[in-house]
Design an enzyme around this catalytic site. Sequence first.
Site, PDB file in Angstrom:
ATOM      1  N   GLU A 108       0.628  -1.196   0.157  1.00 53.30           N
ATOM      2  CA  GLU A 108       0.404  -0.237   0.310  1.00 53.30           C
ATOM      3  C   GLU A 108       0.925   1.460   0.545  1.00 53.30           C
ATOM      4  O   GLU A 108       1.533   1.624   0.699  1.00 53.30           O
ATOM      5  CB  GLU A 108      -1.218  -0.322   1.550  1.00 53.30           C
ATOM      6  CG  GLU A 108      -1.692  -1.431   1.305  1.00 53.30           C
ATOM      7  CD  GLU A 108      -3.366  -1.514   0.707  1.00 53.30           C
ATOM      8  OE1 GLU A 108      -3.405   0.345  -0.009  1.00 53.30           O
ATOM      9  OE2 GLU A 108      -3.588  -2.042   0.338  1.00 53.30           O
ATOM     10  N   CYS A 139      -2.436   9.375   2.489  1.00 57.18           N
ATOM     11  CA  CYS A 139      -1.939   8.614   0.973  1.00 57.18           C
ATOM     12  C   CYS A 139      -3.043   9.198  -0.076  1.00 57.18           C
ATOM     13  O   CYS A 139      -2.618   9.009  -1.321  1.00 57.18           O
ATOM     14  CB  CYS A 139      -1.516   7.353   1.538  1.00 57.18           C
ATOM     15  SG  CYS A 139      -2.977   6.303   2.012  1.00 57.18           S
TER      16      CYS A 139
HETATM   17  P1  NAD Z   1       8.274   5.348   5.057  1.00 60.38           P
HETATM   18  O1  NAD Z   1       8.555   4.323   3.804  1.00 60.38           O
HETATM   19  O2  NAD Z   1       8.904   6.428   5.441  1.00 60.38           O
HETATM   20  O3  NAD Z   1       8.124   4.495   6.359  1.00 60.38           O
HETATM   21  C1  NAD Z   1       7.055   2.892   5.888  1.00 60.38           C
HETATM   22  C2  NAD Z   1       7.512   1.800   7.534  1.00 60.38           C
HETATM   23  O4  NAD Z   1       8.582   0.912   5.608  1.00 60.38           O
HETATM   24  C3  NAD Z   1       8.360   2.747   8.327  1.00 60.38           C
HETATM   25  O5  NAD Z   1       7.776   1.499   9.869  1.00 60.38           O
HETATM   26  C4  NAD Z   1       9.008   2.327   7.932  1.00 60.38           C
HETATM   27  O6  NAD Z   1      10.478   2.097   8.897  1.00 60.38           O
HETATM   28  C5  NAD Z   1       9.368   0.793   6.984  1.00 60.38           C
HETATM   29  N1  NAD Z   1      10.533   1.187   5.837  1.00 60.38           N
HETATM   30  C6  NAD Z   1      11.520   2.150   5.055  1.00 60.38           C
HETATM   31  N2  NAD Z   1      11.913   1.156   4.701  1.00 60.38           N
HETATM   32  C7  NAD Z   1      11.783   0.069   4.597  1.00 60.38           C
HETATM   33  C8  NAD Z   1      12.665  -0.904   3.660  1.00 60.38           C
HETATM   34  N3  NAD Z   1      13.603  -0.871   2.852  1.00 60.38           N
HETATM   35  N4  NAD Z   1      12.242  -2.508   4.228  1.00 60.38           N
HETATM   36  C9  NAD Z   1      11.812  -2.554   5.271  1.00 60.38           C
HETATM   37  N5  NAD Z   1      10.685  -1.837   5.974  1.00 60.38           N
HETATM   38  C10 NAD Z   1      10.878  -0.471   5.744  1.00 60.38           C
HETATM   39  O7  NAD Z   1       6.945   6.026   4.650  1.00 60.38           O
HETATM   40  P2  NAD Z   1       6.313   7.210   5.492  1.00 60.38           P
HETATM   41  O8  NAD Z   1       6.448   8.393   5.921  1.00 60.38           O
HETATM   42  O9  NAD Z   1       6.018   6.887   7.222  1.00 60.38           O
HETATM   43  O10 NAD Z   1       4.587   7.145   5.003  1.00 60.38           O
HETATM   44  C11 NAD Z   1       4.529   7.978   4.151  1.00 60.38           C
HETATM   45  C12 NAD Z   1       4.329   7.293   2.527  1.00 60.38           C
HETATM   46  O11 NAD Z   1       3.206   5.779   3.031  1.00 60.38           O
HETATM   47  C13 NAD Z   1       3.356   7.878   1.388  1.00 60.38           C
HETATM   48  O12 NAD Z   1       4.175   7.643   0.391  1.00 60.38           O
HETATM   49  C14 NAD Z   1       1.831   6.898   1.627  1.00 60.38           C
HETATM   50  O13 NAD Z   1       1.640   7.377   0.671  1.00 60.38           O
HETATM   51  C15 NAD Z   1       1.517   6.017   2.095  1.00 60.38           C
HETATM   52  N6  NAD Z   1       0.804   5.386   2.574  1.00 60.38           N
HETATM   53  C16 NAD Z   1       0.030   4.963   1.709  1.00 60.38           C
HETATM   54  C17 NAD Z   1      -1.020   4.322   2.146  1.00 60.38           C
HETATM   55  C18 NAD Z   1      -1.752   3.332   1.205  1.00 60.38           C
HETATM   56  O14 NAD Z   1      -2.347   3.167   1.665  1.00 60.38           O
HETATM   57  N7  NAD Z   1      -1.287   3.658  -0.266  1.00 60.38           N
HETATM   58  C19 NAD Z   1      -1.454   4.628   3.412  1.00 60.38           C
HETATM   59  C20 NAD Z   1      -0.517   4.929   4.205  1.00 60.38           C
HETATM   60  C21 NAD Z   1       0.707   5.827   3.979  1.00 60.38           C
END
Ligand code: NAD
Length: 513
Positions: free
Chosen positions: A266, A300
């Site tokens: 997601e 998102c």
């Molecule tokens: P992020 O990608 O920085 O982090 C999200 C999570 O992933 C965190 O828990 C982080 O520790 C983990 N993470 C990061 N890199 C990783 C890796 N290589 N391997 C495993 N885990 C890893 O995102 P954020 O800044 O917390 O959130 C914002 C983003 O999330 C936006 O792009 C938003 O659109 C998206 N989002 C999407 C949805 C959806 O349902 N499509 C819902 C909410 C947020």
Amino acid sequence: MTTNIQSILDQLGVKANNAAFSTGSSWGGDANAESLESFSPVDGKLIASTKVATTGDYQQVIETAQVAFADWRTVPAPKRGDIVRQFGDALRANKEALGTLVSYEMGKSLQEGFGEVQEMIDICDFAVGLSRQLYGLTMHSERPNHRMYEQWHPLGIVGIISAFNFPVAVWSWNAALALVCGNVCIWKPSEKTPLTAVACQHIIAQVLKENEVAEGVCSLILGDRTVGEVMTNDSRVPLISATGSTRMGKEVAATVGARLGKTLLELGGNNAIIISEHADLDMSLIGAVFGAVGTAGQRCTSTRRLIIQESVYDVFKEKLVKAYDQLRIGDPLDQNNHVGPLIDKDAVTAYLDSIQKCKTEGGNFVVEGGVLTGDHYSSGYYVKPCIAEVKNDFKIVQHETFAPILYLIKYKTLDEAIALQNGVPQGLSSAIMTLNLREAELFLSAKGSDCGIANVNIGTSGAEIGGAFGGEKETGGGRESGSDAWRAYMRRQTNTINYSNTLPLAQGIKFDL
Ligand code: NAD
């Protein structure tokens, strides 16, 4: 700030300590491990600190989960549903406290904080019903006296990696379904919002304890992406459900794909509303402004682009500018404010960079942005929602900036508008504002929006849990929540039973001894 956060933390059992993980009702963590501090974007203050899980902590969590799965999968699904029902009740009892903590730790408005907890309650209710409806099909066999059917079994350990902007709801969408399906869960929340996750774990721990559910059915592990990376590399975790940026999703997909595990992704969106000349413009205004500035543009599904028909472009732009003039920005716990802060300094930098890039590419700002300073904006993360006239093919417009920057794009024909709406790498949410049935149906047809969510006369943000939620292209293709999203948490097994006295082969193949 108007609310006493300390009493909320006390009520939810959140305190600064050495906890780095929980396997249910018991907690653990190494006192010498790195600290994980949570600062509120509302006022910049340290709320509390926990610890980053070590490799040893991770091993303990995963081994406990493996043992728990052996039993949990044999518990009848409706009984598992009953535990999830009690989670929902516990969340109801703690809605105000948890919603307030969500607002204070993440920075979304109090109403949205409560809404997020309500979404958790709703998905628990959905999952309870689902626990009696994990249906498989039966088929007619081509062989006499044979019966064929399919059934669904749990996968095992479901690893849930969540983003900061829905710090608790995303866990519940996954966990409620995964648990009734017979899986056990390990949750790695965002390192930016660990305390709401700790609070959730305390709330459900009570239910787990009262029902004598084994340790390992519902676990939490704290830390940054390194902890997430350990989990995605681990073949003992058959499904990784990851919510976050497209960058993260690509890394997770590659790692899990390399071991042929399953992912549910997601990721980011770049959502647009088409405002037709047949739109109710006043209604469209509410949808557009809430979509663009709600959660300070950090959903998102936030509205990032408005694709407006040329004959109503100027009048709608004027309405927008007036509406933005009336926005009240400030403490999200004060219900008079419309817009709270961004999550942290990096988010403010990304916002400013995007404005600069947009200007360099020729964007015309009709509402200027900027960082708000002064006592009223004590964290330094409060920014002005802004609006720029752009071309859809600007590099910056093609990119998801997680901030309240709204782009305006003009169109002549609906075909052109649909092409613009689809002309970005992401495919999460989309909408058209029109009272014209032909336009609405074209937008929803196979020639219309290419997004996972397509709405008519509703903005792009704010989905109900009853539908499957997720998006296409760089949004990752995953579906969570309602409809038949539960299937992602199960493996399908096709069974053929022969109750005849012979062994006929399929396709009439003869094989006699
Ligand atoms: P992020 O990608 O920085 O982090 C999200 C999570 O992933 C965190 O828990 C982080 O520790 C983990 N993470 C990061 N890199 C990783 C890796 N290589 N391997 C495993 N885990 C890893 O995102 P954020 O800044 O917390 O959130 C914002 C983003 O999330 C936006 O792009 C938003 O659109 C998206 N989002 C999407 C949805 C959806 O349902 N499509 C819902 C909410 C947020």
